[in-house]
Design a protein around this motif. Structure first.
Motif, mmCIF file in Angstrom:
data_model
loop_
_atom_site.group_PDB
_atom_site.id
_atom_site.type_symbol
_atom_site.label_atom_id
_atom_site.label_comp_id
_atom_site.label_asym_id
_atom_site.label_seq_id
_atom_site.Cartn_x
_atom_site.Cartn_y
_atom_site.Cartn_z
ATOM 1 N N PHE A 122 0.795 -1.215 0.000
ATOM 2 C CA PHE A 122 0.000 0.000 0.000
ATOM 3 C C PHE A 122 0.836 1.278 0.000
ATOM 4 N N TRP A 123 2.013 1.249 0.646
ATOM 5 C CA TRP A 123 2.720 2.487 0.921
ATOM 6 C C TRP A 123 4.049 2.658 0.196
ATOM 7 N N LEU A 124 4.548 1.635 -0.483
ATOM 8 C CA LEU A 124 5.870 1.742 -1.086
ATOM 9 C C LEU A 124 5.961 2.851 -2.129
ATOM 10 N N PRO A 125 5.029 2.941 -3.089
ATOM 11 C CA PRO A 125 5.126 4.059 -4.050
ATOM 12 C C PRO A 125 5.046 5.425 -3.367
ATOM 13 N N PHE A 126 4.176 5.538 -2.369
ATOM 14 C CA PHE A 126 4.052 6.811 -1.649
ATOM 15 C C PHE A 126 5.344 7.125 -0.900
ATOM 16 N N TYR A 127 5.951 6.099 -0.282
ATOM 17 C CA TYR A 127 7.206 6.301 0.450
ATOM 18 C C TYR A 127 8.316 6.784 -0.473
ATOM 19 N N LEU A 128 8.417 6.186 -1.661
ATOM 20 C CA LEU A 128 9.468 6.571 -2.594
ATOM 21 C C LEU A 128 9.281 8.011 -3.071
ATOM 22 N N SER A 129 8.034 8.398 -3.306
ATOM 23 C CA SER A 129 7.771 9.781 -3.739
ATOM 24 C C SER A 129 7.979 10.764 -2.602
ATOM 25 N N ASN A 130 7.514 10.394 -1.421
ATOM 26 C CA ASN A 130 7.559 11.300 -0.277
ATOM 27 C C ASN A 130 8.964 11.431 0.306
ATOM 28 N N ASN A 131 9.699 10.331 0.365
ATOM 29 C CA ASN A 131 10.999 10.336 1.034
ATOM 30 C C ASN A 131 12.135 10.780 0.120
ATOM 31 N N PHE A 132 12.051 10.417 -1.166
ATOM 32 C CA PHE A 132 13.132 10.729 -2.094
ATOM 33 C C PHE A 132 12.772 11.814 -3.104
ATOM 34 N N GLY A 133 11.489 12.203 -3.155
ATOM 35 C CA GLY A 133 11.077 13.238 -4.087
ATOM 36 C C GLY A 133 11.006 12.781 -5.526
ATOM 37 N N TRP A 134 10.885 11.464 -5.751
ATOM 38 C CA TRP A 134 10.803 10.955 -7.121
ATOM 39 C C TRP A 134 9.387 11.134 -7.662
ATOM 40 N N LYS A 135 9.278 11.220 -8.972
ATOM 41 C CA LYS A 135 7.969 11.365 -9.603
ATOM 42 C C LYS A 135 7.113 10.134 -9.321
#
Length: 501
Positions: free
Chosen positions: A318-331
């Protein structure tokens, strides 16, 4: 010197290959892709969380708002004053879905054992597709935004999607015996990971047109899959005149394959002839009761262990894509595509670990070793640098050691538990036992999704990973009695082989 029955083993896959027909292949593929499509529609929601959060927050906090639509219309979609509260509500929706999914699993397992599995599965797929379409597409087209409406739709979606897993595991258990089950189910249980990959791919392809089209595409494909399942799935070998698994395995004398892998090899022959079910002269045995299924050896321990492990696995889901965007600033689209590597690791892990458990004829020790490595991989991934290639590698390793055991418990081990000697001759225990194990796991996962959003908001992502490590360690703790017993059995068998030589 005569060798004990536990040592008179045939190669794990020999009996499987000798009985495999084109019907087995069709059943494998249909059940595989039916559950893949269910998971793809779930994955869509996790892949578009950033877009939904932006849609639900004020335009002053979102620089893209004036480009999308007039201010008045944009302002009508404001559900939350800031992105943090929107994120917390998204976590609440995950929790609502998983709680209703958990309740539905307990019910769907019982229903699946009493009704035609094909009807139940097809109904769940088609009706869930309509709910997903209404949630993500119809509400956006109509510009209708309401928190209570979203919650109600997600409760219904959880109940409908719960029909999938007990039905597909029961169908697979009807067609594939315990000989080679670890490998077959390990490979087959990749259906969830393939669904995640498919959902992430479809969402990333159409996300530029709006998140509502991601829901539209996955819902349409899922509905079509439900129609195909209704007309094409065979739920058991007897529908095409093939022998039942129990009779077939007795003829081939695969004694060890028919015995539950978590059971004791020292059981008396009289004990093996005992059945929970009353003798029934009808061709169709009665379905096992819910509380009888809970009392079967290993069901409670594996259910509690799966509650902890599914919490971790579904948090990544549930949270991996959100974590990558939120933590690393990736698109968002890049984060969606990168998250696929976790599922790739889970596919490989489930297959390899299932094969090893077939060779050992024991599941718990394999799970324990993998989960010990999972603790280390979680600690390593929590400190992964802002590098996409390195992040993908560590992510795949983490998926290997977490997704692999999760796939084994939810598929091969659930089928083992539902085909024990205590319910021998009753395939109608499969869906009930699977519903208990997966339902308990979903309760744990439901609680976890809210805790993840709460921990992330109050503390930081590092503490979320500490929480994952705690839950993974708890999984090992719950199955520790089974680990000890199966290791003792392995040592006992080794001594017997040395004496036989």
């Amino acid at each position: 010197m005569a060798m004990p029955g536990s040592l008179r083993r045939q190669p794990a896959n020999r009996g499987l290959v000798s009985r495999c027909t084109h019907h087995h292949i069709v059943v494998f593929l249909l059940t595989f892709f039916s559950y893949s499509l269910l998971h793809a529609s779930r994955k869509t929601f996790s892949n578009v969380k950033v877009s939904i959060s932006s849609q639900w927050t004020p335009s002053c906090l979102n620089s893209t708002a004036p480009e999308l639509r007039p201010y008045e219309l944009w302002n009508s979609s404001h559900l939350f004053p800031n992105a943090e509260e929107a994120t917390l509500f998204l976590g609440t929706l995950d929790t609502i879905f998983l709680f209703s999914y958990a309740v539905g699993l307990f019910v769907s397992g019982i229903v699946g054992d009493r009704l035609n599995l094909r009807w139940v599965l097809s109904f769940g797929m088609c009706s869930s597709a309509l709910v997903v379409f209404s949630f993500g597409t119809l509400t956006e087209w109509l510009h209708f935004y309401n928190k209570w409406f979203y919650c109600c739709l997600w409760v219904v979606n959880g109940l409908l999607q719960s029909t999938g897993w007990p039905c597909v595991v029961a169908v697979m258990g009807n067609w594939f015996g315990k000989a080679g089950r670890g490998f077959v189910f390990g490979l087959w249980s990749a259906c969830a990971s393939v669904g995640n990959i498919l959902g992430a791919f479809l969402a990333s392809c159409v996300l530029k047109y709006g998140y509502e089209y991601a829901f539209l595409v996955t819902a349409s494909v899922q509905f079509a899959g439900g129609v195909i399942v209704f007309f094409g799935l065979l739920t058991s070998p007897k529908e095409v005149g093939l022998p039942e698994l129990g009779a077939d395995e007795d003829i081939i004398v695969e004694e060890d394959a028919n015995r539950p892998l978590m059971g004791s090899d020292d059981a008396d022959d009289d004990d093996r002839n005992y059945s929970i079910q009353a003798s029934d002269t009808d061709n169709q045995p009665k379905a096992i009761g819910f509380f009888q299924a809970c009392c079967l050896p290993g069901v409670v321990l594996y259910s509690l262990a799966y509650a902890c492990l599914k919490l971790v696995n579904y948090s990544f889901f549930f949270w991996l894509p959100f974590y990558l965007s939120n933590n690393f600033g990736w698109k968002e689209a890049e984060a969606d595509q990168l998250s696929i590597w976790y599922d790739v690791g889970g596919i490989i892990g489930g297959t390899i670990q299932g094969l090893i458990s077939d060779v050992l004829q024991k599941r718990a020790p394999v799970l324990a070793i993998s989960l010990l490595f999972a603790v280390g991989s979680l600690f390593g991934y929590s400190r992964s640098p802002n590098s996409k290639p390195l992040n993908a590698v560590i992510m795949a390793i983490t998926g290997f050691f977490i997704g692999g055991p999760s796939n084994m418990i939810s598929s091969a081990i659930s089928a083992d538990l539902g085909r024990q000697d205590l319910v021998k001759g009753s395939s109608e225990a499969l869906a009930t036992v699977t519903g208990i194990v997966d339902g308990t796991g979903s309760i744990g996962a439901a609680v976890g999704q809210y805790l993840v959003s709460l921990i992330q908001e109050k503390l930081e992502w590092m503490w979320v990973f500490y929480f994952f490590i705690l839950m993974t360690s708890s999984t090992i703790l719950f199955i520790s009695p089974l680990i000890v017993r199966e290791i003792r059995l392995l040592l006992h068998e080794r001594r017997l082989r040395m004496l036989a030589e």
